[in-house]
Structures are given as C-alpha cells and as structure tokens.
Design a protein around this motif. Structure first.
Motif, PDB file in Angstrom:
ATOM      1  N   UNK A 163       9.052 -30.574   1.106  1.00 42.67           N
ATOM      2  CA  UNK A 163       9.840 -30.588   2.326  1.00 42.67           C
ATOM      3  C   UNK A 163       8.951 -31.176   3.418  1.00 42.67           C
ATOM      4  N   UNK A 164       9.505 -31.303   4.620  1.00 42.85           N
ATOM      5  CA  UNK A 164       8.716 -31.773   5.753  1.00 42.85           C
ATOM      6  C   UNK A 164       8.835 -30.748   6.875  1.00 42.85           C
ATOM      7  N   UNK A 165       7.681 -30.281   7.375  1.00 43.39           N
ATOM      8  CA  UNK A 165       7.629 -29.317   8.478  1.00 43.39           C
ATOM      9  C   UNK A 165       7.118 -30.042   9.723  1.00 43.39           C
ATOM     10  N   UNK A 166       7.898 -29.948  10.804  1.00 46.03           N
ATOM     11  CA  UNK A 166       7.532 -30.590  12.065  1.00 46.03           C
ATOM     12  C   UNK A 166       7.464 -29.537  13.160  1.00 46.03           C
ATOM     13  N   UNK A 167       6.322 -29.453  13.807  1.00 43.03           N
ATOM     14  CA  UNK A 167       6.086 -28.524  14.911  1.00 43.03           C
ATOM     15  C   UNK A 167       5.905 -29.384  16.170  1.00 43.03           C
TER      16      UNK A 167
ATOM     17  N   UNK B 223      18.438 -28.142   2.535  1.00 41.42           N
ATOM     18  CA  UNK B 223      18.929 -27.846   3.880  1.00 41.42           C
ATOM     19  C   UNK B 223      17.790 -28.010   4.874  1.00 41.42           C
ATOM     20  N   UNK B 224      18.165 -28.007   6.155  1.00 39.52           N
ATOM     21  CA  UNK B 224      17.189 -28.102   7.232  1.00 39.52           C
ATOM     22  C   UNK B 224      17.224 -26.827   8.061  1.00 39.52           C
TER      23      UNK B 224
ATOM     24  N   UNK C  71      13.367 -18.610   3.548  1.00 39.14           N
ATOM     25  CA  UNK C  71      12.386 -19.332   4.356  1.00 39.14           C
ATOM     26  C   UNK C  71      12.712 -19.211   5.843  1.00 39.14           C
ATOM     27  N   UNK C  72      13.985 -19.169   6.200  1.00 39.07           N
ATOM     28  CA  UNK C  72      14.355 -18.902   7.600  1.00 39.07           C
ATOM     29  C   UNK C  72      13.720 -17.583   8.032  1.00 39.07           C
ATOM     30  N   UNK C  73      13.911 -16.560   7.235  1.00 37.21           N
ATOM     31  CA  UNK C  73      13.362 -15.232   7.529  1.00 37.21           C
ATOM     32  C   UNK C  73      11.827 -15.266   7.490  1.00 37.21           C
TER      33      UNK C  73
ATOM     34  N   UNK D 267      14.436 -30.605   4.060  1.00 40.59           N
ATOM     35  CA  UNK D 267      14.221 -30.735   2.620  1.00 40.59           C
ATOM     36  C   UNK D 267      13.972 -29.419   1.910  1.00 40.59           C
ATOM     37  N   UNK D 268      14.347 -28.300   2.540  1.00 37.42           N
ATOM     38  CA  UNK D 268      14.158 -26.979   1.934  1.00 37.42           C
ATOM     39  C   UNK D 268      15.233 -26.773   0.860  1.00 37.42           C
ATOM     40  N   UNK D 269      14.847 -26.441  -0.372  1.00 36.16           N
ATOM     41  CA  UNK D 269      15.851 -26.203  -1.408  1.00 36.16           C
ATOM     42  C   UNK D 269      16.871 -25.160  -0.950  1.00 36.16           C
TER      43      UNK D 269
END
Length: 132
Positions: free
Chosen positions: A82-86, A4-5, A112-114, A103-105
């Motif tokens: 995954x890919x993290x974009x700031x 998920x994203x 991870x949202x929390x 790409x978060x499982x």
C-alpha cells in the motif's frame, strides 16, 4: 485483490517537525509505540516498525512537511504494498496531520483504520503530552 483507501486527520500539540521526527526517528518511534522500529532517513531507504509487523520503503521525504512510504503488513500477500502518505501543516497550537493510506486490502481495511488510531495517533498524543 480489492483495496480501499483510509483517510484520517489528527491534530497534535507540537510542531510539524516534531511529529515528522517521531515518525521518522527509530528511537522516538520505538518509544511512543513500545515496539522496535528501524527507520532509514533517506529516500529509497527501508523501514520497519512494530517489531516488523509492517515495513516498506521511503518514497518521498520532506522534513516537517511530508512522508510517503510503501507499506506492507506481515499478513498481506507477498509483494503487495500500500502507500502511506503523511502531510503535516502548522495550525494554531500545533500540527494537523492529514494521513492517507491507499491500496489497503479490503479484508484488513477496518482493522487498519482502528490500528492507526489505537497504535499511532493516541500513543503519539500521549508521548507528546509527556514531553511538555
């Protein structure tokens, strides 16, 4: 593996460069998280944070504007990143950060949202508050 994203937007009362620096400077990152971080300031360089809980490689760096990193958590399948974009933009009174984590499982999505809110955005706001 299903993924998920996550997309989050947060505002800070400091400049885009200060937010960028807090994320990309090992000492500043360690200070606001309270955990060891070692972060390369170069594209292709490696980083890890939260005492090694997550890490990866810097894919794109535009100081004060954008950070893109591959991102792997300790408990994920070996080889899955995954890919993290700031993305940082100047707003009245500070910075708007638009964060996308793709790409978060699916199994870790809610945690991870929390986690971003609890372990990054809230401590960063506190850190910047102490700087003033």
């Amino acid at each position: 593996m299903k993924t998920k994203t996550i997309k989050q937007t947060v505002a800070f009362n400091v400049s885009p460069q200060e937010v960028y620096d807090a994320l990309m400077d090992s000492k500043k990152h360690s200070t606001f998280t309270g955990a060891k971080a070692v972060i390369s300031k170069n594209v292709g360089g490696k980083y890890y944070a939260y005492d090694g809980y997550h890490g990866g490689v810097n894919l794109e760096l535009k100081p004060g504007e954008k950070i893109v990193q591959s991102w792997h958590a300790q408990n994920w399948e070996k080889g899955h990143f995954a890919k993290a974009t700031f993305r940082f933009s100047k707003i009245k009174g500070g910075t708007r950060l638009v964060f996308t984590h793709s790409g978060v499982p699916e199994s870790d999505h809610q945690a991870i949202i929390k986690g971003w809110k609890e372990y990054y955005w809230n401590p960063m706001k506190e850190y910047f508050g102490k700087k003033k």
